[in-house]
Design a protein around this motif. Structure first.
Motif, PDB file in Angstrom:
ATOM      1  N   GLU A  99      12.891  -6.399 -30.744  1.00  0.00           N
ATOM      2  CA  GLU A  99      11.766  -6.627 -29.843  1.00  0.00           C
ATOM      3  C   GLU A  99      12.264  -6.732 -28.407  1.00  0.00           C
ATOM      4  O   GLU A  99      13.211  -7.467 -28.117  1.00  0.00           O
ATOM      5  CB  GLU A  99      11.025  -7.903 -30.233  1.00  0.00           C
ATOM      6  CG  GLU A  99       9.698  -8.033 -29.517  1.00  0.00           C
ATOM      7  CD  GLU A  99       8.884  -9.194 -30.033  1.00  0.00           C
ATOM      8  OE1 GLU A  99       8.454 -10.002 -29.199  1.00  0.00           O
ATOM      9  OE2 GLU A  99       8.677  -9.266 -31.263  1.00  0.00           O
ATOM     10  N   PHE A 100      11.635  -5.976 -27.546  1.00  0.00           N
ATOM     11  CA  PHE A 100      11.994  -5.947 -26.127  1.00  0.00           C
ATOM     12  C   PHE A 100      10.709  -6.065 -25.329  1.00  0.00           C
ATOM     13  O   PHE A 100       9.708  -5.421 -25.647  1.00  0.00           O
ATOM     14  CB  PHE A 100      12.696  -4.621 -25.786  1.00  0.00           C
ATOM     15  CG  PHE A 100      13.006  -4.455 -24.324  1.00  0.00           C
ATOM     16  CD1 PHE A 100      14.116  -5.071 -23.779  1.00  0.00           C
ATOM     17  CD2 PHE A 100      12.176  -3.708 -23.504  1.00  0.00           C
ATOM     18  CE1 PHE A 100      14.414  -4.923 -22.422  1.00  0.00           C
ATOM     19  CE2 PHE A 100      12.464  -3.565 -22.150  1.00  0.00           C
ATOM     20  CZ  PHE A 100      13.588  -4.176 -21.611  1.00  0.00           C
ATOM     21  N   SER A 101      10.697  -6.907 -24.309  1.00  0.00           N
ATOM     22  CA  SER A 101       9.515  -6.993 -23.450  1.00  0.00           C
ATOM     23  C   SER A 101       9.952  -7.144 -22.004  1.00  0.00           C
ATOM     24  O   SER A 101      11.011  -7.700 -21.705  1.00  0.00           O
ATOM     25  CB  SER A 101       8.601  -8.147 -23.873  1.00  0.00           C
ATOM     26  OG  SER A 101       9.269  -9.374 -23.758  1.00  0.00           O
ATOM     27  N   VAL A 102       9.121  -6.594 -21.147  1.00  0.00           N
ATOM     28  CA  VAL A 102       9.403  -6.629 -19.713  1.00  0.00           C
ATOM     29  C   VAL A 102       8.067  -6.596 -18.969  1.00  0.00           C
ATOM     30  O   VAL A 102       7.091  -6.022 -19.447  1.00  0.00           O
ATOM     31  CB  VAL A 102      10.324  -5.446 -19.298  1.00  0.00           C
ATOM     32  CG1 VAL A 102       9.667  -4.113 -19.552  1.00  0.00           C
ATOM     33  CG2 VAL A 102      10.782  -5.562 -17.861  1.00  0.00           C
ATOM     34  N   SER A 103       8.036  -7.237 -17.817  1.00  0.00           N
ATOM     35  CA  SER A 103       6.849  -7.203 -16.962  1.00  0.00           C
ATOM     36  C   SER A 103       7.158  -6.377 -15.726  1.00  0.00           C
ATOM     37  O   SER A 103       8.258  -6.465 -15.173  1.00  0.00           O
ATOM     38  CB  SER A 103       6.445  -8.615 -16.539  1.00  0.00           C
ATOM     39  OG  SER A 103       6.032  -9.356 -17.651  1.00  0.00           O
ATOM     40  N   PHE A 104       6.193  -5.572 -15.326  1.00  0.00           N
ATOM     41  CA  PHE A 104       6.335  -4.759 -14.119  1.00  0.00           C
ATOM     42  C   PHE A 104       5.326  -5.240 -13.087  1.00  0.00           C
ATOM     43  O   PHE A 104       4.172  -5.503 -13.409  1.00  0.00           O
ATOM     44  CB  PHE A 104       6.073  -3.280 -14.419  1.00  0.00           C
ATOM     45  CG  PHE A 104       7.165  -2.634 -15.215  1.00  0.00           C
ATOM     46  CD1 PHE A 104       8.244  -2.039 -14.583  1.00  0.00           C
ATOM     47  CD2 PHE A 104       7.119  -2.637 -16.600  1.00  0.00           C
ATOM     48  CE1 PHE A 104       9.257  -1.455 -15.320  1.00  0.00           C
ATOM     49  CE2 PHE A 104       8.121  -2.051 -17.345  1.00  0.00           C
ATOM     50  CZ  PHE A 104       9.199  -1.460 -16.702  1.00  0.00           C
ATOM     51  N   ASN A 105       5.790  -5.358 -11.872  1.00  0.00           N
ATOM     52  CA  ASN A 105       4.931  -5.700 -10.749  1.00  0.00           C
ATOM     53  C   ASN A 105       5.254  -4.671  -9.671  1.00  0.00           C
ATOM     54  O   ASN A 105       6.115  -4.887  -8.833  1.00  0.00           O
ATOM     55  CB  ASN A 105       5.211  -7.125 -10.277  1.00  0.00           C
ATOM     56  CG  ASN A 105       4.111  -7.657  -9.391  1.00  0.00           C
ATOM     57  OD1 ASN A 105       3.170  -6.956  -9.054  1.00  0.00           O
ATOM     58  ND2 ASN A 105       4.228  -8.918  -9.020  1.00  0.00           N
ATOM     59  N   GLN A 106       4.586  -3.517  -9.754  1.00  0.00           N
ATOM     60  CA  GLN A 106       4.891  -2.368  -8.902  1.00  0.00           C
ATOM     61  C   GLN A 106       4.081  -2.412  -7.604  1.00  0.00           C
ATOM     62  O   GLN A 106       2.910  -2.770  -7.615  1.00  0.00           O
ATOM     63  CB  GLN A 106       4.535  -1.063  -9.628  1.00  0.00           C
ATOM     64  CG  GLN A 106       5.079  -0.942 -11.018  1.00  0.00           C
ATOM     65  CD  GLN A 106       6.494  -0.461 -11.037  1.00  0.00           C
ATOM     66  OE1 GLN A 106       7.361  -1.109 -10.484  1.00  0.00           O
ATOM     67  NE2 GLN A 106       6.724   0.647 -11.674  1.00  0.00           N
ATOM     68  N   SER A 107       4.692  -2.006  -6.540  1.00  0.00           N
ATOM     69  CA  SER A 107       4.017  -1.790  -5.269  1.00  0.00           C
ATOM     70  C   SER A 107       4.375  -0.365  -4.851  1.00  0.00           C
ATOM     71  O   SER A 107       5.506  -0.097  -4.460  1.00  0.00           O
ATOM     72  CB  SER A 107       4.498  -2.804  -4.233  1.00  0.00           C
ATOM     73  OG  SER A 107       3.755  -2.683  -3.053  1.00  0.00           O
ATOM     74  N   ILE A 108       3.392   0.544  -4.976  1.00  0.00           N
ATOM     75  CA  ILE A 108       3.661   1.965  -4.788  1.00  0.00           C
ATOM     76  C   ILE A 108       2.972   2.440  -3.505  1.00  0.00           C
ATOM     77  O   ILE A 108       1.760   2.296  -3.351  1.00  0.00           O
ATOM     78  CB  ILE A 108       3.148   2.784  -5.988  1.00  0.00           C
ATOM     79  CG1 ILE A 108       3.708   2.205  -7.296  1.00  0.00           C
ATOM     80  CG2 ILE A 108       3.524   4.249  -5.828  1.00  0.00           C
ATOM     81  CD1 ILE A 108       3.020   2.719  -8.532  1.00  0.00           C
ATOM     82  N   GLU A 109       3.759   3.020  -2.614  1.00  0.00           N
ATOM     83  CA  GLU A 109       3.251   3.456  -1.316  1.00  0.00           C
ATOM     84  C   GLU A 109       2.875   4.934  -1.344  1.00  0.00           C
ATOM     85  O   GLU A 109       3.574   5.755  -1.932  1.00  0.00           O
ATOM     86  CB  GLU A 109       4.326   3.219  -0.250  1.00  0.00           C
ATOM     87  CG  GLU A 109       3.839   3.501   1.152  1.00  0.00           C
ATOM     88  CD  GLU A 109       4.863   3.102   2.204  1.00  0.00           C
ATOM     89  OE1 GLU A 109       4.697   3.550   3.353  1.00  0.00           O
ATOM     90  OE2 GLU A 109       5.813   2.368   1.879  1.00  0.00           O
ATOM     91  N   THR A 110       1.747   5.252  -0.702  1.00  0.00           N
ATOM     92  CA  THR A 110       1.326   6.638  -0.528  1.00  0.00           C
ATOM     93  C   THR A 110       1.911   7.145   0.795  1.00  0.00           C
ATOM     94  O   THR A 110       1.676   6.527   1.839  1.00  0.00           O
ATOM     95  CB  THR A 110      -0.216   6.760  -0.462  1.00  0.00           C
ATOM     96  OG1 THR A 110      -0.782   6.173  -1.628  1.00  0.00           O
ATOM     97  CG2 THR A 110      -0.659   8.202  -0.343  1.00  0.00           C
ATOM     98  N   PRO A 111       2.666   8.243   0.767  1.00  0.00           N
ATOM     99  CA  PRO A 111       3.174   8.793   2.034  1.00  0.00           C
ATOM    100  C   PRO A 111       2.014   9.145   2.974  1.00  0.00           C
ATOM    101  O   PRO A 111       0.939   9.556   2.526  1.00  0.00           O
ATOM    102  CB  PRO A 111       3.932  10.053   1.592  1.00  0.00           C
ATOM    103  CG  PRO A 111       4.262   9.826   0.157  1.00  0.00           C
ATOM    104  CD  PRO A 111       3.122   9.012  -0.392  1.00  0.00           C
ATOM    105  N   ASP A 112       2.239   8.989   4.280  1.00  0.00           N
ATOM    106  CA  ASP A 112       1.175   9.211   5.270  1.00  0.00           C
ATOM    107  C   ASP A 112       0.535  10.590   5.154  1.00  0.00           C
ATOM    108  O   ASP A 112      -0.683  10.717   5.243  1.00  0.00           O
ATOM    109  CB  ASP A 112       1.711   9.002   6.701  1.00  0.00           C
ATOM    110  CG  ASP A 112       2.015   7.540   6.977  1.00  0.00           C
ATOM    111  OD1 ASP A 112       1.404   6.667   6.317  1.00  0.00           O
ATOM    112  OD2 ASP A 112       2.872   7.265   7.846  1.00  0.00           O
TER     113      ASP A 112
END
Length: 151
Positions: free
Chosen positions: A127-140
């Protein structure tokens, strides 16, 4: 109180459907699992990891089509039967989504994927678990195109 945009993520027979709705605007994209998984297998890429990258980008694209934004924040938990490089099964639980501070109501079941990779006979699930808290930027330049499409 205003109407919140909605993000709908569902597993269907062919893969995962991602829809975003805000008032009369709707955007929808599907991830066809068999097509992408075959590519990952042929190129010896870790399917669970690659799926999460694709999942992030499909959510970002879908939301950008109804609400062009600079920063998308995604929070989700992943449970797998092994570390992501080796996992053949995983579950994704989407917790929160916001685009430039605009929160989305999430209509999603736990996304359960199986058969991501062939496992050897001596495969031992851990069993493997991980949390992701992504902040993804849109290029201009991309953000400008989405804003032009919106107008």
């Amino acid at each position: 109180m205003g109407v919140s945009p909605v993000l709908i993520v569902k597993v269907n027979d062919s893969g995962v459907s991602v829809r975003a709705r805000f008032y009369d605007d709707l955007a929808e994209h599907d991830i066809i699992i068999n097509s992408v998984i075959t590519y990952w297998w042929v190129n010896n890429l870790p399917p669970a990891k690659k799926f999460l990258e694709l999942f992030d980008s499909v959510i970002k694209r879908t939301i950008n089509e109804i609400i062009p934004h600079k920063i998308l924040n995604l929070k989700y938990d992943v449970k797998a039967n092994q570390v992501l490089d080796e996992a053949s099964e995983m579950e994704i639980n989407l917790i929160s989504v916001d685009a430039d501070g605009v929160g989305f109501k999430i209509d999603s079941e736990v996304i359960s994927l199986q058969g991501l990779r062939k496992v050897p006979d001596d495969f031992e699930p851990k069993e493997f678990s991980v949390s992701f808290n992504q902040s993804i930027e849109t290029p201009d330049i991309v953000l400008k195109k989405y804003k032009e499409m919106k107008n």
